[in-house]
Write an enzyme that holds these catalytic residues in place. Structure first.
Site, short mmCIF file in Angstrom:
data_model
loop_
_atom_site.label_atom_id
_atom_site.label_comp_id
_atom_site.label_asym_id
_atom_site.label_seq_id
_atom_site.Cartn_x
_atom_site.Cartn_y
_atom_site.Cartn_z
N SER A 188 8.55 14.59 -7.81
CA SER A 188 7.35 14.28 -7.01
C SER A 188 7.43 12.91 -6.35
O SER A 188 6.60 12.56 -5.53
CB SER A 188 6.10 14.35 -7.90
OG SER A 188 6.12 13.28 -8.84
N LEU A 190 10.03 12.03 -4.54
CA LEU A 190 11.02 12.05 -3.45
C LEU A 190 10.40 12.24 -2.07
O LEU A 190 11.08 12.12 -1.06
CB LEU A 190 12.08 13.13 -3.72
CG LEU A 190 12.80 12.97 -5.08
CD1 LEU A 190 13.79 14.09 -5.30
CD2 LEU A 190 13.50 11.61 -5.16
N ARG A 192 8.62 10.16 -0.74
CA ARG A 192 8.56 8.82 -0.13
C ARG A 192 9.57 7.83 -0.71
O ARG A 192 9.89 6.83 -0.08
CB ARG A 192 7.15 8.22 -0.28
CG ARG A 192 6.76 8.03 -1.74
CD ARG A 192 5.26 8.05 -1.98
NE ARG A 192 4.99 7.97 -3.41
CZ ARG A 192 5.12 9.00 -4.25
NH1 ARG A 192 5.49 10.19 -3.83
NH2 ARG A 192 4.91 8.85 -5.53
N CYS A 290 -3.63 -17.08 -1.43
CA CYS A 290 -2.90 -16.17 -2.31
C CYS A 290 -3.66 -14.84 -2.37
O CYS A 290 -4.69 -14.67 -1.71
CB CYS A 290 -2.69 -16.78 -3.69
SG CYS A 290 -4.13 -16.76 -4.76
N CYS A 307 -4.35 6.85 -10.12
CA CYS A 307 -3.20 6.78 -9.23
C CYS A 307 -2.68 8.16 -8.90
O CYS A 307 -2.20 8.43 -7.79
CB CYS A 307 -2.09 5.95 -9.87
SG CYS A 307 -2.56 4.24 -10.07
N CYS A 364 -10.58 -20.50 -5.70
CA CYS A 364 -9.70 -19.43 -6.21
C CYS A 364 -9.21 -19.76 -7.63
O CYS A 364 -8.80 -20.89 -7.91
CB CYS A 364 -8.50 -19.28 -5.27
SG CYS A 364 -7.25 -18.16 -5.89
N CYS A 367 -5.14 -20.41 -7.11
CA CYS A 367 -4.58 -21.49 -6.29
C CYS A 367 -5.61 -22.51 -5.84
O CYS A 367 -5.31 -23.38 -5.03
CB CYS A 367 -3.82 -20.91 -5.10
SG CYS A 367 -4.89 -20.32 -3.77
ZN LIG Z 1 -5.71 -18.22 -4.16
#
Ligand SMILES: [Zn+2]
Length: 390
Positions: A188, A190, A192, A290, A307, A364, A367
């Site tokens: 399954s 293959l 992509r 980021c 997923c 953040c 960062c």
């Molecule tokens: Zn950041």
């Protein structure tokens, strides 16, 4: 309409030529002369007049001002003294005050037994042949190709995004590709994941990737990490890599990778796909936002279908993975404008790219001012990209 011969005669009439002997005398007297070689890199690698600046004719107008000031004496040469006549005339029209073309060119200079130098080749003969189409790009050239061969890119995932990225990075001659993936090849995949094949079903994806990449380019050292990326191993895995390419499909590793790259100051190229849409951005820690600046928190689980349920058009990760590979190559070469502070989105059904400007978030958690990311494992939710905060 003037013929080539007419054009050449006219250019000669408007250009000062210098003989090989007169140039030798100038150099012997240590007169200040700038030697400009307008041949292609492949020609110049066979030998050149010592101390020359190499700038192939095709890039002359674009780059000469950044290499040579206008008020110096310049002697331009090519192989036989024809391209240099046109180049000298162009430079004169650009305001260069004293430009001369070497009559007979490098051929007459070397035939006359005058000094030449050969730059030590950075590439083997078979590499010069293999990467010829790179060598003719002045932005890459032999030096750039040597950078790619010395380059180390870590790919998280040998899946939909990692497959096309790894194939093209290997084809381009990126010397070391680290691949992190704990899964095995499944039919399954293959639709992509073009690194893998039916007959490698059940094999670890890292091994399948190594087989495919070394079949394509034996120069590439494939380093397999057949493990899940976790807070406990991320620093060990990232060590020594120049660029990290995120081709993962879940939020925990995406945040973990972002935080580790911010912590270690490594460039990170993020890519993700969902249904018919994909996006890519490049994180250069300290220079732009980021991934957490963009998405401070993962979406709540109720907004993230599993997923297995999330479909994706098979060609889409091909487009996004190759955009990521392109970013990686630009970073290794140190050329072009990376997608820093910019989110490039692709809508496959609409056939549209869009670019969103991103800002660094001073608060953040990874960062921001005074922040120091803490590497931790978070519970898994599926990586369905919420809409970007522009
Ligand atoms: Zn950041």
């Amino acid at each position: 309409m003037p013929s080539y011969q007419d054009l050449l005669a006219q250019a000669r009439a408007e250009t000062t030529e210098i003989s090989v002997e007169a140039l030798r005398a100038l150099l012997d007297q240590e007169s200040p002369v700038t030697l400009l070689d307008v041949r292609e890199e492949s020609e110049a690698s066979e030998g050149r007049i010592p101390g020359s600046v190499l700038l192939p004719r095709g890039n002359l107008e674009l780059r000469v001002e950044s290499l040579i000031p206008r008020d110096v004496t310049v002697v331009v040469y090519c192989a036989s003294g024809i391209r240099s006549v046109f180049a000298a005339r162009t430079m004169t029209s650009m305001g260069y005050r004293d430009v001369r073309s070497l009559a007979g060119g490098y051929g007459r200079w070397s035939d006359g037994g005058h000094p030449i130098e050969r730059a030590p080749s950075l590439l083997r003969a078979d590499q010069r042949a293999r990467y010829r189409r790179h060598l003719t790009l002045s932005e890459v050239g032999e030096e750039g190709q040597a950078k790619l061969l010395a380059g180390k890119v870590l790919l998280l995932g040998a899946g939909g995004l990692g497959s096309p990225a790894a194939l093209y990075l290997a084809a381009a001659g990126v010397g070391t590709l680290g691949i992190v993936d704990s899964d095995v090849v499944d039919p399954s995949n293959l639709q992509r994941q073009v690194l893998h094949t039916v007959d490698r079903t059940g094999q670890p994806k890292t091994e399948s990737a190594r087989e495919a990449l070394n079949a394509l380019n034996p120069d590439v050292n494939v380093v397999a990490f057949q493990e899940r990326l976790q807070a406990s191993n991320v620093e060990r895995i990232l060590e020594g890599y120049d660029v990290v390419l995120d081709g993962g499909d879940n939020f925990p590793t995406r945040y973990l990778l972002n935080d580790a790259c911010v912590l270690l100051g490594k460039p990170l190229i993020h890519g993700s796909v969902f249904r018919f849409e994909g996006q890519v951005t490049t994180v250069l820690p300290g220079q732009g936002p980021c991934y957490r600046c963009l998405y401070p928190e993962p979406p709540p689980p109720e907004l993230a279908p599993s997923c297995a349920e999330a479909g994706v058009l098979g060609v889409l990760p091909g487009v996004i993975g190759l955009l990521q590979a392109t970013e990686a190559i630009k970073l290794l070469l140190g050329t072009g404008s990376p997608l820093v502070g910019r989110l490039l989105t692709y809508d496959a059904l609409g056939g549209r790219f869009r670019e969103l400007q991103l800002r660094r978030d001073p608060t953040c958690a990874a960062c921001g001012e005074g922040a120091r990311p803490v590497l931790s494992d978070t519970p898994e939710v599926c990586a369905i990209a919420p809409h970007a905060r522009a």
